[in-house]
Design a protein around this motif. Structure first.
Motif: not given
Length: 885
Positions: A184-196
């Motif tokens: 989830p943290a890596e996903t947030k870095t890739l897509y900052p607007l996403m709720n993870v």
């Protein structure tokens, strides 16, 4: 400007439909065509300036009088097929489009391309589409197709979904598709607007992207035209000319239009949601339905630029990057059917039903919260076609030679178009595709299904509603069930049989010790005012299969398997295809059709394959030689000349029937193929106690000397005439009893009574899968497919290569043997007690050398067993020695 949050409020305020409205399938649609009313909460719609189109006067160019191939439909599949026909050297190919290119469903598609799907064949098809649109077309024409590579991100908000994505990643390794599982943290870095906050992880595929439909199709048309093909717009097809040859075979003769006719031996139906109407012109049934499919386009979103496209399956939503905005869409459980498909509909859209679309907005806002305050720029709601098994309809129609299908793509026509267009072109030119397209072949459907509107409607609805569901290995449909039931169905249901469905047939899966679990009428998952079934035992048992671990009934299947190994098990295999090949040329036909030597004395049974001209395996089956008879019986027709009884797997019986029929027609053999599948049942008794059990039931000596392996006899079982065959598909002593329909129940009861003191149990196909993999027996369409040769699969013993007798595919096998095999099927066992299901990558010395085709748990050895094809990464032949992997 309306926002997505306002759309939610408006949808919530709209009066709900009366619960009585839509109870029947006939009331599931909205308007039959595009409407002009603006009753939705947005300022403007793509419908402005669009709507129903008026065809220009006259075709865009003169019609030729003849053509080698006529493609009908100028959408993604039509343009891809024309381009690949031209690229493969087909001259005289013509595409007819009733309006302008892409005017039907292609123009409004989202154009997404995801490289990973839970099918090795589809991964290959997608890879070819990507090569064509991202590189080859531009190199060939100098034109940009509109390809944008911004990556794809699959969202996992539960453990099972993440397991599915890890399996996809493993398959991708076998085909060189780069992918990464992100936290989830890596996903947030890739897509900052996403709720993870609710995520278990994501699957990131950097080389996914999007295509521009208009740019892609116009470039395909330009490239095809440069190779001699013709694209003719504003030319609707109004009829298909058909002629009947001297053998009574219907064949394509030409197409008719308002502007003249074209004489042609081959027509390709790429008409999308209008494919059924084109099929009716030719007397061909095309099992698909048209539904509304929608997405909205947002206003500008700060920070969204260059973000990957997103699929959040559990929220039923996709987010496609569109410049500095997003397209938001998904698949709902209550899609709207387009009941009356208008032939005047072009570049048109429907009004979006916000009540239906609300769930996608909710999912989008949950995943990307900034959307709650983002405006809606436009809405897109257009028709798409869906099929009963969520797979495209391709190949030559069994009702009409020369009439090919390339339609029913379940909203995936752009992404699958390049690969499918290439395979369809190869099919037309060479008689078979290069890859295994059996799952797409229109010949997979029995005529009783394509003739049944309720089955088509129910199954197509479920395929739409489950489009984003996790693909579990042992899932079964709830729609369109109980279409074809064998004579033992009620008998076995009462004994706790949990049925599987295979192309309309209900076949035993396993036996539930707690009692019956009948399959009930389809409840549309509660949509359209239907009341969902309460306390639905079958659905509960099916829900237990929704796992990538061992299911709760793992031990129940184990008991069935071990009973077969230790005593005996009875298997109802009545759904098998049962054909007779008889007549004056039957021996010639058998010699040509079957890879093994089946010209044995009457009473013999041979396991054999049927091949295509490329040496690929179209089927494996048993062939039993019959003695001529002038008197027909339920167990054999009257015939002169030679006769053979064929037993083929029921899931592929229609494919076998169509393959044999095509070969008989092409070779002009004077013989008959008779389908007795509905007239005969089939019970198999397998295990070390089978001889002792059947000796009490059959009126014959069952000793090795009197009844050798691979022989068959007409005998009486409990007073009823049956055909007994000594065969085994699980590696134990055993017999098959082929029984007239009316005698199935009494014979089965007699077998069960005799077996009571020997430990005989009922067993299903889940046990067959386990038992057969322990013995290394091949399963067609798992270990063995039309793109696999018997030599690669370890079945060289089924090929009469040492005899001088020619057979279909022989030349290809001889060439393959001389050059050395580039692939081999090998067996693996896993020491750890972990489940495997197929599609897992196979590694050797740090390199991927293949992937698993089939896997199951072997209870006799208490290990997971897997089979997969391996290759040498250097491209050389694979040795006979088993590689350490």
């Amino acid at each position: 400007m309306a926002s997505l949050s306002r759309a939610l409020r408006v949808a919530a305020a709209c009066p709900r439909q009366s619960p009585t409205r839509g109870l029947g399938p006939c009331n599931l649609s909205s308007a039959s065509g595009p409407t002009a009313e603006k009753s939705v909460p947005y300022q403007r719609t793509l419908k402005e300036g669009q709507g129903t189109s008026v065809v220009a006067q006259g075709p865009s160019r003169p019609l030729p009088s003849t053509a080698n191939v006529v493609v009908i439909g100028g959408g993604s599949l039509g343009c891809q097929t024309l381009y690949h026909l031209a690229k493969l050297g087909m001259s005289g190919a013509v595409l007819l489009e009733r309006e302008r290119l892409t005017s039907g469903t292609t123009w409004h598609t989202a154009g997404l391309l995801w490289q990973l799907r839970p099918s090795d064949v589809e991964v290959e098809l997608l890879a070819h589409t990507r090569r064509v649109v991202s590189r080859e077309l531009e190199e060939e024409t100098g034109l940009h197709t509109g390809w944008i590579q911004n990556g794809g991100l699959f969202i996992a908000s539960n453990r099972q979904r993440l397991d599915e994505y890890k399996r996809l990643m493993s398959l991708g390794k076998a085909y060189g598709v780069e992918s990464h599982v992100l936290s989830p943290a890596e996903t947030k870095t890739l897509y900052p607007l996403m709720n993870v906050d609710d995520l278990y992880g994501t699957l990131y595929v950097p080389h996914d992207g999007t295509m521009d439909p208009a740019g892609t199709c116009s470039t395909l048309a330009r490239a095809a035209s440069a190779r001699g093909a013709q694209v003719i717009e504003n030319c609707p097809v109004t009829g298909i000319r058909v002629w009947t040859d001297d053998f009574g075979v219907r064949r394509v003769a030409g197409v008719e239009t308002p502007h003249g006719s074209i004489q042609t031996p081959c027509v390709v139906n790429c008409a999308g949601v209008w494919a059924s109407a084109v099929g009716r012109m030719a007397g061909v049934k095309v099992p698909l339905v048209a539904m509304h499919h929608a997405y909205v386009v947002t206003e500008r979103i700060e920070g969204i630029q260059n973000m990957p496209n997103v699929r959040d399956h559990d929220a039923s939503v996709y987010l496609r990057l569109q410049g500095d905005a997003l397209s938001v869409g998904g698949y709902e459980a209550n899609p709207i059917f387009w009941e009356e498909v208008s032939d005047k509909f072009a570049f048109g859209l429907f009004d979006l039903d916000w009540e239906v679309f609300t769930q996608h907005i909710e999912g989008a806002i949950t995943r990307v919260p900034v959307l709650e305050k983002t405006g809606i720029k436009s809405t897109v709601c257009g028709p798409e076609s869906f099929t009963p098994d969520h797979k495209p309809l391709m190949g030559e129609a069994p009702e009409l030679r020369g009439f090919f299908l390339g339609c029913g793509f379940n909203s995936a026509g752009m992404m699958l178009g390049g690969g499918c267009g290439q395979e369809l072109a190869h099919w037309i030119i060479h008689g078979c595709p290069e890859k295994d397209m059996h799952g797409y072949d229109i010949r997979r459907f029995h005529h009783s299904l394509t003739d049944h509107p309720r089955w088509i409607r129910e199954r197509s609805h479920e395929s739409y509603a489950k489009n984003y569901s996790v693909v579990f290995p042992h899932d079964e449909p709830l729609a369109g069930r109980n279409m074809r039931r064998d004579p033992l169905h009620e008998e076995l249901l009462g004994q706790g049989c949990v049925f599987q469905e295979r192309h309309g047939w209900e076949r035993p899966g396993w036996f539930h010790p707690q009692g019956p679990a009948p399959v009930l009428e389809y409840d549309y998952y509660g949509a359209y005012g239907s009341r969902p079934h309460e306390d639905y035992a079958y659905r509960r048992l099916l829900a237990d299969e929704y796992t990538f671990d061992f299911p709760p009934h793992h031990d129940t299947i184990k008991k069935e398997c071990l009973a077969c190994r230790g005593a005996a098990a009875v298997f109802d295999m009545s759904y098998f295809g049962k054909f007779y090949l008889v007549g004056l040329d039957a021996r010639k036909a058998a010699d040509w059709l079957f890879s093994a030597d089946v010209s044995r004395p009457p009473g013999s049974t041979v396991y054999t394959c049927m091949l295509n001209h490329r040496g690929g395996t179209e089927s494996d089956l048993t062939v039993s030689r019959l003695a001529p008879s002038h008197q027909a019986s339920p167990l054999a027709p009257a015939f002169e000349g030679d006769g053979y009884y064929l037993a083929v797997g029921g899931a592929v019986a229609q494919h076998n029937w169509s393959h044999i029929t095509t070969v008989l027609q092409d070779q002009k053999f004077q013989c008959q193929l008779i389908d007795s599948s509905e007239d005969l049942g089939m019970v198999s008794i397998q295990g070390p106690a089978s001889r002792a059990i059947l000796q009490e039931v059959l009126d014959a000596d069952l000793s090795n000397e009197a009844f050798p392996f691979s022989t068959h006899k007409l005998l009486r079982a409990a007073g009823h005439l049956v055909r007994a065959m000594r065969l085994s598909f699980v590696g134990e002593l055993g017999w098959e009893l082929h029984i007239p329909k009316a005698s199935c129940v009494p014979v089965y009861r007699a077998v069960m009574a005799a077996g009571a003191k020997h430990g005989l149990v009922n067993a299903g196909y889940r046990a067959i899968d386990s038992l057969s993999i322990e013995k290394g027996y091949r399963h067609w369409h798992a270990d063995l497919r039309p793109d696999d040769s018997p030599l690669e699969a370890g079945l060289a013993f089924t090929c009469k290569l040492k005899s001088p007798v020619p057979f279909l595919g022989r030349e290809a096998l001889e060439q393959q043997r001389a050059a050395g095999l580039r692939r081999r099927l090998v067996c693996f066992t896993v020491e750890d007690k972990v489940p495997m299901f197929g599609l897992e990558a196979i590694w050797r010395n740090g390199q991927v050398v293949g992937h698993v085709r089939r896997a199951d748990f072997g209870f006799a050895i208490d290990k997971t067993i897997a089979y997969g094809y391996i290759h040498d990464p250097s491209g050389g032949p694979v040795s006979r020695l088993l590689w350490p992997c």
